[in-house]
Design an enzyme around this catalytic site. Structure first.
Site, PDB file in Angstrom:
ATOM      1  N   ASP A  14       0.824  -1.221   0.000  1.00 47.13           N
ATOM      2  CA  ASP A  14       0.000   0.000   0.000  1.00 47.13           C
ATOM      3  C   ASP A  14       0.853   1.264   0.000  1.00 47.13           C
ATOM      4  OD1 ASP A  14      -2.402  -1.356   0.092  1.00 47.13           O
ATOM      5  OD2 ASP A  14      -2.622  -1.185   2.272  1.00 47.13           O
ATOM      6  N   ARG A  95       0.439   4.091  16.751  1.00 45.92           N
ATOM      7  CA  ARG A  95       0.166   5.134  15.751  1.00 45.92           C
ATOM      8  C   ARG A  95       0.665   6.513  16.161  1.00 45.92           C
ATOM      9  NH1 ARG A  95       0.379   0.936  13.048  1.00 45.92           N
ATOM     10  NH2 ARG A  95      -1.501   0.064  12.155  1.00 45.92           N
ATOM     11  N   ASP A 124      -7.293   3.767  12.366  1.00 46.73           N
ATOM     12  CA  ASP A 124      -5.939   4.303  12.278  1.00 46.73           C
ATOM     13  C   ASP A 124      -5.870   5.678  11.617  1.00 46.73           C
ATOM     14  OD1 ASP A 124      -4.684   2.350  13.703  1.00 46.73           O
ATOM     15  OD2 ASP A 124      -4.315   1.079  11.963  1.00 46.73           O
ATOM     16  N   SER A 175      -4.788  -9.345   7.327  1.00 45.41           N
ATOM     17  CA  SER A 175      -4.153  -8.049   7.521  1.00 45.41           C
ATOM     18  C   SER A 175      -3.537  -8.072   8.916  1.00 45.41           C
ATOM     19  CB  SER A 175      -5.204  -6.942   7.391  1.00 45.41           C
ATOM     20  OG  SER A 175      -4.718  -5.783   8.014  1.00 45.41           O
TER      21      SER A 175
HETATM   22  N1  ARG Z   1      -8.618  -2.975  15.423  1.00 47.20           N
HETATM   23  C1  ARG Z   1      -7.354  -2.627  15.955  1.00 47.20           C
HETATM   24  C2  ARG Z   1      -7.288  -1.155  16.258  1.00 47.20           C
HETATM   25  O1  ARG Z   1      -8.033  -0.406  15.704  1.00 47.20           O
HETATM   26  C3  ARG Z   1      -6.210  -3.058  15.086  1.00 47.20           C
HETATM   27  C4  ARG Z   1      -6.101  -2.365  13.752  1.00 47.20           C
HETATM   28  C5  ARG Z   1      -5.096  -2.966  12.814  1.00 47.20           C
HETATM   29  N2  ARG Z   1      -5.367  -4.353  12.617  1.00 47.20           N
HETATM   30  C6  ARG Z   1      -4.891  -5.119  11.633  1.00 47.20           C
HETATM   31  N3  ARG Z   1      -5.074  -6.413  11.721  1.00 47.20           N
HETATM   32  N4  ARG Z   1      -4.271  -4.615  10.611  1.00 47.20           N
HETATM   33  O2  ARG Z   1      -6.500  -0.725  17.054  1.00 47.20           O
END
Ligand code: ARG
Length: 401
Positions: A14, A95, A124, A175
């Site tokens: 990505d 993040r 995110d 993912s």
């Molecule tokens: N749902 C989780 C959050 O919002 C993880 C997000 C990323 N998850 C992933 N499998 N790429 O903090």
């Protein structure tokens, strides 16, 4: 003057495509790709090569593991943070660190835009953008994968056309997002919430059914912070890595949950957070003997609020700082140890001790030598019962009338 964009680069497909697209689709002259090490299981070298192949003018690798441990992970442990009672905020904690690094480098380079690779459906985007704006007020934020929805096949074709190497190994069917505090797994067959998680989805934990015989680990704390394992002092990021390995062997910290995203979508996520769940259990157990009842009531009430705030992207906010000031004030005397028995799928606290414990054996004991003022109990109950007694009497006279 040349136009520069600074991108939160992960090394994946990505954000690799995003590098090329920032020049082609958005007209930037220069792209600064910032790869932040927060303890993820990644091959940085090929990622850096891919960034340059995609047209980045500079790919910078920033190591923030230690800061991530000392700041976000430490505060999450002090807060016993579990979103919706279960998720230890793995991605939500990383993040802000990544975004802050990108924004700082963007400012230093005079970049006029900061960029992230999130789509419009997740949490995110909030976390990145709020953290970008907190470090670089007024900056232009670009989300190429939200502006235009790409399928994976489109991305692969786009990358091939531009000579961006696409990883030879088949892409994971899931993912994945990971860092030193744990791992998140979603999508693919897991999107059906009835589908049982296949063993191959997990990387940090063994199946609880294959757990070895239970073993103890003693976690040492100083003012609420984990500082030692079995008496050996370790910096937090190393302590977490070590505990991930030890507790992971027991299948501790596997979480299969449906969570409510900030934007109103329910999603099914698997998590692996062996150290996080072990540390939170140990920390709570130590707090239980040190803090007063009123402190515990207040703190336990605020903890889930802190978790929601951070989940929703408000790491860099006065509210989070104010919560943390309260938590810090409660932690001064939370020094001592908790013993955790690592068992199949669960960290079981079997002991806690602190020189500052309020717990007094002579008060709690039913044995000889106790010091509890029994006669005072009578007066205490007379007063405590007053209202109940009055209300009951009122009911009786109302029934008789
Ligand atoms: N749902 C989780 C959050 O919002 C993880 C997000 C990323 N998850 C992933 N499998 N790429 O903090």
């Amino acid at each position: 003057m040349s136009k520069t964009a600074a991108l939160a680069y992960s090394g994946g497909l990505d954000t690799s495509c995003a590098i090329a697209w920032l020049k082609e689709g958005y007209g930037f002259d220069e792209v600064l790709a910032v790869l932040v090490d927060v303890g993820q299981d990644a091959d940085f070298e090929p990622a850096i090569g891919r960034g340059y192949a995609a047209g980045a003018d500079e790919v910078v690798l920033v190591d923030r593991k230690q800061e991530f441990g000392e700041e976000q992970v430490a505060k999450a442990v002090l807060a016993n943070a579990l979103y919706e009672g279960r998720y230890p905020l793995i991605s939500a904690l990383s993040r802000p660190v990544i975004a802050a690094a990108v924004a700082e480098l963007a400012l230093a380079a005079g970049a006029e835009a900061v960029v992230h690779g999130c789509t419009g459906k997740g949490n995110d985007q909030l976390r990145f953008e709020l953290a970008f704006k907190a470090h670089y007020p007024g900056v232009r934020v670009i989300a190429p994968l939200r502006d235009r929805v790409w399928t994976r096949d489109e991305e692969i074709a786009y990358a091939r056309e531009r000579g961006i190497p696409v990883e030879a190994k088949p892409a994971s069917p899931y993912s994945i997002d990971d860092n030193l505090f744990g791992r998140a797994i979603e999508a693919g067959i897991l999107e059906d919430p009835w589908v049982e998680p296949p063993e191959e989805a997990f990387a940090l934990t063994a199946a609880p059914a294959d757990a070895p015989a239970p073993a103890d680990v003693v976690v040492g704390f100083e003012s609420g912070l984990p500082v030692a394992l079995d008496g050996e002092p370790l910096p937090l990021h190393e302590l977490v890595a070590e505990l991930n390995a030890r507790a992971g062997a027991y299948g501790i910290g596997r979480i299969d949950m449906i969570e409510n995203r900030a934007i109103g979508i329910k999603s099914r996520e698997l998590y692996e957070a062996p150290a996080a769940l072990t540390l939170i259990a140990a920390h709570q157990a130590l707090e239980d003997v040190v803090l007063t009842k009123a402190e515990l009531v207040a703190k336990r009430e605020l903890e889930p609020k802190w978790a929601k705030l951070v989940y929703d992207g408000l790491w860099f906010s006065p509210a989070r700082e104010a919560y943390d000031a309260f938590f810090a004030a409660t932690q001064r005397l939370v020094t001592g140890e908790a013993r955790v028995s690592l068992q199949a799928g669960a960290p079981v606290v079997t002991g806690r001790r602190s020189e500052h414990a309020l717990y007094a054996e002579t008060l709690a004991s039913y044995g000889a030598g106790e010091t509890f003022p029994h006669d005072a109990a009578e007066g205490f109950i007379t007063i405590a019962a007053l209202e109940v007694e009055l209300a009951a009497a009122r009911e009786r006279s109302a029934a008789l009338a």
